[in-house]
Design a protein around this motif. Structure first.
Motif, PDB file in Angstrom:
ATOM      1  N   GLU A 376       2.707  35.920  54.469  1.00 15.78           N
ATOM      2  CA  GLU A 376       3.193  36.600  53.272  1.00 15.78           C
ATOM      3  C   GLU A 376       3.765  35.550  52.335  1.00 15.78           C
ATOM      4  O   GLU A 376       4.068  34.422  52.732  1.00 15.78           O
ATOM      5  CB  GLU A 376       4.230  37.656  53.637  1.00 15.78           C
ATOM      6  N   TRP A 377       3.932  35.914  51.076  1.00 17.46           N
ATOM      7  CA  TRP A 377       4.302  34.924  50.065  1.00 17.46           C
ATOM      8  C   TRP A 377       5.622  34.229  50.399  1.00 17.46           C
ATOM      9  O   TRP A 377       5.725  33.009  50.326  1.00 17.46           O
ATOM     10  CB  TRP A 377       4.367  35.592  48.708  1.00 17.46           C
ATOM     11  N   ALA A 378       6.634  34.987  50.746  1.00 14.15           N
ATOM     12  CA  ALA A 378       7.939  34.373  51.050  1.00 14.15           C
ATOM     13  C   ALA A 378       7.831  33.434  52.243  1.00 14.15           C
ATOM     14  O   ALA A 378       8.453  32.365  52.272  1.00 14.15           O
ATOM     15  CB  ALA A 378       8.977  35.462  51.318  1.00 14.15           C
ATOM     16  N   GLN A 379       7.031  33.817  53.223  1.00 10.25           N
ATOM     17  CA  GLN A 379       6.842  32.975  54.410  1.00 10.25           C
ATOM     18  C   GLN A 379       6.096  31.699  54.049  1.00 10.25           C
ATOM     19  O   GLN A 379       6.426  30.613  54.548  1.00 10.25           O
ATOM     20  CB  GLN A 379       6.069  33.757  55.482  1.00 10.25           C
ATOM     21  N   TRP A 380       5.091  31.815  53.168  1.00 14.58           N
ATOM     22  CA  TRP A 380       4.353  30.629  52.736  1.00 14.58           C
ATOM     23  C   TRP A 380       5.286  29.661  52.001  1.00 14.58           C
ATOM     24  O   TRP A 380       5.251  28.455  52.246  1.00 14.58           O
ATOM     25  CB  TRP A 380       3.193  31.037  51.813  1.00 14.58           C
TER      26      TRP A 380
END
Length: 490
Positions: A376-380
């Motif tokens: 997910e974006w935050a994880q990336w």
């Protein structure tokens, strides 16, 4: 009775037509939700896509054609030696909380952006600023340690918007700017709502309200447009369906260019990617056109370096890393690499997820296996961008003219070339347009020679909108959905 019915029907038709002409709200679709709403405190393009030119403004700004035009600074003067910029600010500008915008806010914002403990994702934009001084409420003097031919360009970035000290700490969740729209609400996981700023210093926007809806699934995005739940999707995530919209008179399909260099980023400090021969092998294993056709359904322009093809200084270097599996295998053998498995981290956009599967198959053909993880974006942002915990990733860099990121050894792909850093320093000190053009061409060639990343394609701007909407940007000179000139046709 018949005539009366006809007259009533005519009145109803006129009323309906008038209601359409008077529509003053809009719902904009976006695939990614921003992690926060403070463009001075985050790297995600989705932040600017909501707030740039809508909520926040800088001293200068990008126009729809990519030119740099006045923002909160009405005019400016540059000293003969190029080291002193005197900005005359617009008078009577107010922040959304009712406080006055003054030169002190400019001093605060730029000092904060260039501070040692800054959280600004593009702090390098401000590195050459020696001092910022408020002469009076509407005059700011900015002094440089050395000439910077790109200063006005740098100040137009979303990372350089002006914020107030009273609200800077809470802008991530409750943004307060000077722009034509005021933040109203953020329902996380669903939407951000803006309303028209009644005290805006400039021309009042035609829209009274705007909602940004976050729809990550391409099928859901298609359904939302078809149902009228979304009025426009400026960067539509399902290009395979654009033909259906083109055939439907209710919609306009808007295809333009972006600043988005889409790359297969490689961790240059992670063995064996620290060997240029391995990076070169990966570059030759990639068939760009297959990725453009398979992931973007033909939309996209092949690139061979980190530079936009529509820029006049672009050098076409695609031939240097042309698809050549045999050369790729030979380079891997020369580097003594076999049975190689690399971690491929993919953020949510469809160009990354779809492109990642295609690249994995292409790498397999030359003997490189991949372990794909969908993030997910935050994880990336946390794992890849900040943590540098990856081998390969696919991402589109949508910031304007951002080849300077290759001069930052601590940037996520960790390219450390003193020669390139010297080249960028020289570019910063150069004002002559012809000399700058030559330096930019050399910079493109240097990173292509070093095979820093796998250069895939320039992201196309494939938008879909209700046919009655006008004023949406065709191209994306920066990562923005500027609504200040958007209106419904009369």
């Amino acid at each position: 009775m018949f005539h009366r019915f006809k007259m009533t029907g005519a009145i109803l038709a006129l009323t309906a037509s008038g209601a359409l002409a008077q529509q003053t709200d809009i719902t904009i679709g976006m695939q990614l939700e921003p992690p926060n709403l403070d463009p001075t405190g985050g790297a995600a393009a989705a932040i600017d896509e909501v707030v740039y030119a809508n909520v926040f403004e800088g001293l200068t700004r990008f126009a729809s054609d990519g030119s740099v035009v006045p923002g909160l600074a009405e005019t400016w003067e540059i000293s003969e030696d190029g080291l002193t910029y005197t900005f005359s600010l617009r008078d009577g500008v107010m922040f959304h909380d009712g406080s006055s915008f003054t030169a002190e806010d400019v001093v605060f914002s730029l000092d904060r952006a260039r501070a040692e403990d800054t959280t600004n994702a593009q702090a390098a934009l401000f590195a050459g600023i020696e001092s910022v001084e408020a002469v009076d409420d509407t005059t700011v003097v900015l002094r440089l340690s050395a000439q910077n031919g790109a200063l006005l360009f740098n100040l137009a970035w979303g990372d350089a918007v002006i914020v107030a000290p009273e609200s800077a700490g809470t802008n991530a969740t409750d943004p307060v700017g000077t722009g034509p729209f005021v933040f109203a609400d953020w329902v996380q996981g669903d939407r951000v709502e803006l309303t028209r700023n009644p005290d805006y210093w400039g021309e009042a926007p035609a829209l009274e309200a705007a909602t940004f809806r976050f729809i990550s699934d391409p099928n859901a995005a298609f359904a939302a447009l078809m149902a009228g739940d979304v009025d426009a999707f400026p960067v539509f995530p399902a290009p395979e369906t654009l033909g259906q919209f083109e055939a439907d008179p209710r919609f306009s399909v808007i295809v333009g260019s972006t600043e988005g260099e889409t790359i297969l980023a490689m961790n240059n400090q992670s063995a064996p990617l620290d060997d240029v021969r391995v990076r070169q092998a990966i570059s030759h294993a990639i068939n760009r056109q297959d990725i453009i056709d398979g992931a973007m359904f033909g939309y996209g322009t092949p690139i061979g370096t980190h530079f936009a093809p529509h820029h006049p200084d672009y050098v076409d270097l695609t031939g240097q890393s042309a698809f050549d599996p045999e050369t790729a295998r030979a380079l891997l053998a020369e580097a003594g690499v076999s049975d190689l498995t690399l971690r491929l981290a993919l953020p949510p956009p469809s160009y990354a997820r779809r492109g990642g599967e295609i690249i994995a198959a292409q790498l397999r053909e030359v003997g490189i296996e991949t372990e794909i993880s969908n993030l997910e974006w935050a994880q990336w942002l946390e794992q890849v961008f900040r943590g540098k915990d990856f081998d390969l990733t696919i991402v589109s860099h949508t910031e304007p003219m951002d080849i300077g990121i290759y001069a930052r050894p601590d940037y996520y792909f960790q390219y450390d070339n003193p020669g390139f850093q010297d080249l960028m320093n020289t570019l910063t000190l150069t004002a002559d347009p012809a000399e700058r053009s030559e330096l930019l061409r050399s910079a493109q060639e240097m990173i292509a020679d070093d095979y820093v990343n796998g250069y895939l394609f320039q992201l196309a701007k494939t938008g879909v909108a209700n046919a009655n909407i006008e004023g949406l940007w065709e191209n994306s000179p920066t990562q923005a959905n500027d609504l200040s000139g958007v209106r419904w046709r009369q």
